[in-house]
Design an enzyme around this catalytic site. Structure first.
Site, PDB file in Angstrom:
ATOM      1  N   ARG A 146       0.834  -1.197   0.000  1.00 54.11           N
ATOM      2  CA  ARG A 146       0.000   0.000   0.000  1.00 54.11           C
ATOM      3  C   ARG A 146       0.875   1.256   0.000  1.00 54.11           C
ATOM      4  O   ARG A 146       2.011   1.232   0.481  1.00 54.11           O
ATOM      5  CB  ARG A 146      -0.907   0.014   1.229  1.00 54.11           C
ATOM      6  CG  ARG A 146      -1.875  -1.167   1.299  1.00 54.11           C
ATOM      7  CD  ARG A 146      -2.667  -1.140   2.599  1.00 54.11           C
ATOM      8  NE  ARG A 146      -3.624  -2.242   2.669  1.00 54.11           N
ATOM      9  CZ  ARG A 146      -3.339  -3.439   3.202  1.00 54.11           C
ATOM     10  NH1 ARG A 146      -2.132  -3.664   3.724  1.00 54.11           N
ATOM     11  NH2 ARG A 146      -4.254  -4.396   3.224  1.00 54.11           N
ATOM     12  N   LYS A 170      -2.043  -3.253   7.932  1.00 46.61           N
ATOM     13  CA  LYS A 170      -3.246  -2.830   8.651  1.00 46.61           C
ATOM     14  C   LYS A 170      -3.474  -3.714   9.873  1.00 46.61           C
ATOM     15  O   LYS A 170      -3.170  -4.899   9.862  1.00 46.61           O
ATOM     16  CB  LYS A 170      -4.461  -2.912   7.725  1.00 46.61           C
ATOM     17  CG  LYS A 170      -4.538  -1.788   6.690  1.00 46.61           C
ATOM     18  CD  LYS A 170      -5.840  -1.874   5.914  1.00 46.61           C
ATOM     19  CE  LYS A 170      -6.017  -0.705   4.959  1.00 46.61           C
ATOM     20  NZ  LYS A 170      -7.291  -0.780   4.221  1.00 46.61           N
ATOM     21  N   HIS A 243      -3.322   3.742  -5.593  1.00 46.88           N
ATOM     22  CA  HIS A 243      -3.433   2.290  -5.495  1.00 46.88           C
ATOM     23  C   HIS A 243      -3.438   1.588  -6.852  1.00 46.88           C
ATOM     24  O   HIS A 243      -3.488   0.363  -6.905  1.00 46.88           O
ATOM     25  CB  HIS A 243      -4.692   1.910  -4.712  1.00 46.88           C
ATOM     26  CG  HIS A 243      -4.458   1.798  -3.235  1.00 46.88           C
ATOM     27  ND1 HIS A 243      -3.208   1.899  -2.661  1.00 46.88           N
ATOM     28  CD2 HIS A 243      -5.313   1.575  -2.205  1.00 46.88           C
ATOM     29  CE1 HIS A 243      -3.306   1.755  -1.358  1.00 46.88           C
ATOM     30  NE2 HIS A 243      -4.571   1.559  -1.051  1.00 46.88           N
ATOM     31  N   ARG A 246      -0.712  -0.890  -7.063  1.00 44.65           N
ATOM     32  CA  ARG A 246      -1.036  -2.081  -6.262  1.00 44.65           C
ATOM     33  C   ARG A 246      -2.018  -2.967  -7.031  1.00 44.65           C
ATOM     34  O   ARG A 246      -1.850  -4.193  -7.094  1.00 44.65           O
ATOM     35  CB  ARG A 246      -1.627  -1.640  -4.926  1.00 44.65           C
ATOM     36  CG  ARG A 246      -2.100  -2.766  -4.006  1.00 44.65           C
ATOM     37  CD  ARG A 246      -2.481  -2.153  -2.663  1.00 44.65           C
ATOM     38  NE  ARG A 246      -3.280  -3.015  -1.818  1.00 44.65           N
ATOM     39  CZ  ARG A 246      -2.775  -3.906  -0.969  1.00 44.65           C
ATOM     40  NH1 ARG A 246      -1.470  -4.094  -0.910  1.00 44.65           N
ATOM     41  NH2 ARG A 246      -3.558  -4.623  -0.191  1.00 44.65           N
ATOM     42  N   HIS A 269      -4.144  -9.067   2.510  1.00 40.26           N
ATOM     43  CA  HIS A 269      -5.597  -9.103   2.681  1.00 40.26           C
ATOM     44  C   HIS A 269      -5.973 -10.093   3.774  1.00 40.26           C
ATOM     45  O   HIS A 269      -5.481 -11.224   3.780  1.00 40.26           O
ATOM     46  CB  HIS A 269      -6.282  -9.525   1.378  1.00 40.26           C
ATOM     47  CG  HIS A 269      -6.303  -8.443   0.339  1.00 40.26           C
ATOM     48  ND1 HIS A 269      -6.521  -8.701  -0.998  1.00 40.26           N
ATOM     49  CD2 HIS A 269      -6.138  -7.097   0.438  1.00 40.26           C
ATOM     50  CE1 HIS A 269      -6.480  -7.568  -1.672  1.00 40.26           C
ATOM     51  NE2 HIS A 269      -6.258  -6.583  -0.822  1.00 40.26           N
ATOM     52  N   TYR A 278      -9.796  -9.314  -8.015  1.00 42.16           N
ATOM     53  CA  TYR A 278      -8.823  -9.214  -9.104  1.00 42.16           C
ATOM     54  C   TYR A 278      -9.012 -10.313 -10.142  1.00 42.16           C
ATOM     55  O   TYR A 278      -8.595 -10.148 -11.287  1.00 42.16           O
ATOM     56  CB  TYR A 278      -7.400  -9.233  -8.550  1.00 42.16           C
ATOM     57  CG  TYR A 278      -7.093  -8.016  -7.725  1.00 42.16           C
ATOM     58  CD1 TYR A 278      -6.897  -6.774  -8.320  1.00 42.16           C
ATOM     59  CD2 TYR A 278      -7.028  -8.088  -6.335  1.00 42.16           C
ATOM     60  CE1 TYR A 278      -6.643  -5.645  -7.561  1.00 42.16           C
ATOM     61  CE2 TYR A 278      -6.769  -6.967  -5.567  1.00 42.16           C
ATOM     62  CZ  TYR A 278      -6.578  -5.754  -6.187  1.00 42.16           C
ATOM     63  OH  TYR A 278      -6.330  -4.634  -5.432  1.00 42.16           O
TER      64      TYR A 278
END
Length: 298
Positions: A146, A170, A243, A246, A269, A278
């Site tokens: 990120r 995160k 992003h 990414r 994730h 994706y």
């Protein structure tokens, strides 16, 4: 301690959220508080009831905000009240059962591989900023991390011996992400030359990898600005957001046969369903190519 201040401490200390995330939470709480004050008065968060919540939701919808923005505000308030119930300030969470209509998911935008090549041609120079920008692009596109993770990257998180980056993701979750030879070469050159020149302009010493023209740590917004400036040097016309590199990393990995769970781990994730979007991107790409080149459609 007042509820918002206590919640802020909880987010910073216990959850160890980033300053940007904490600021977003607090902004949503303060906005809700301001709304209540302007519509009948605000006395205490303990006195908020279902009618207050519904009135606020109605007002948000009237503002023609994006559904994602409304969802984020509600999520912030739900988390806040969960915390208040946990510390026995309130007995129930008035936002617990609030639901929004299901969102139509837009497929992530990404660069085609030819567009990536064009973008990289803009950083072929040898100035300190060119070296930084080259390393920045190589890391973002070559690892899929990120923008916020890239901005916070420090020297001790880069291991050239193992070719791995230690990423603090995160929710205080760490992961290791490999970086290939192009990123290694670009980083070595930048750290040896360009960064040294830029750091000489700053009196403050720090260990952040990416710095601005004054030698200070670069911000996520600073990276966004750099990408905007680089795009202007190309023929690309897409509405660029940080992003996209990414998204391009994930899409191209899957296009070239990478396993979905591997991509999930690399992206950090928590849920495989987040990564699965994706696969829809790659299928849409395949269909577009089919319609474009299949003889009966030419």
């Amino acid at each position: 301690m007042k509820p918002i201040a206590a919640f802020q401490e909880y987010l910073e200390v216990e959850r160890q959220y980033s300053p940007e995330t904490v600021t977003a939470y607090l902004s949503d709480l303060q906005e809700f508080q301001a709304f209540l004050k302007a519509n009948g008065g605000f006395t205490d968060f303990r006195h908020v009831d279902d009618l207050d919540v519904q009135t606020y939701l109605t007002d948000l919808n009237k503002q023609d905000l994006a559904r994602t923005s409304i969802a984020r505000k509600i999520s912030s308030l739900r988390s806040f009240y969960r915390y208040l119930t946990r510390i026995d300030v309130v007995k129930r969470n008035p936002f617990e059962l609030v639901e929004l209509k299901k969102q139509h998911h837009h497929l992530p935008q990404f660069f085609y591989e030819a567009e990536i090549q064009e973008l990289f041609k803009t950083v072929a120079g040898k100035t300190p900023l060119d070296q930084r920008n080259r390393a920045l692009l190589e890391v973002l596109y070559g690892t899929g991390i990120r923008v916020s993770e890239c901005a916070k990257l420090t020297l001790n998180q880069v291991d050239f011996n193992t070719a791995l980056l230690l990423i603090h993701g995160k929710g205080n979750k760490d992961r290791y992400v490999p970086f290939g030879q192009y990123a290694q070469q670009a980083l070595r050159t930048y750290l040896k030359d360009g960064r040294q020149v830029l750091m000489a302009k700053s009196q403050a010493q720090h260990r952040y990898v990416f710095v601005n023209q004054y030698g200070r740590p670069i911000t996520s917004r600073g990276i966004e600005y750099i990408l905007d400036q680089l795009i202007k040097q190309t023929t690309l016309t897409a509405n660029i957001h940080p992003h996209m590199l990414r998204h391009s990393f994930a899409t191209h990995m899957l296009d070239h046969g990478a396993d979905l769970r591997t991509v999930q781990e690399l992206l950090g994730h928590a849920s495989l369903s987040t990564t699965q979007i994706y696969t829809h991107v790659t299928m849409a790409h395949l269909k577009n190519e089919y319609m474009k080149y299949y003889p009966k459609h030419n």
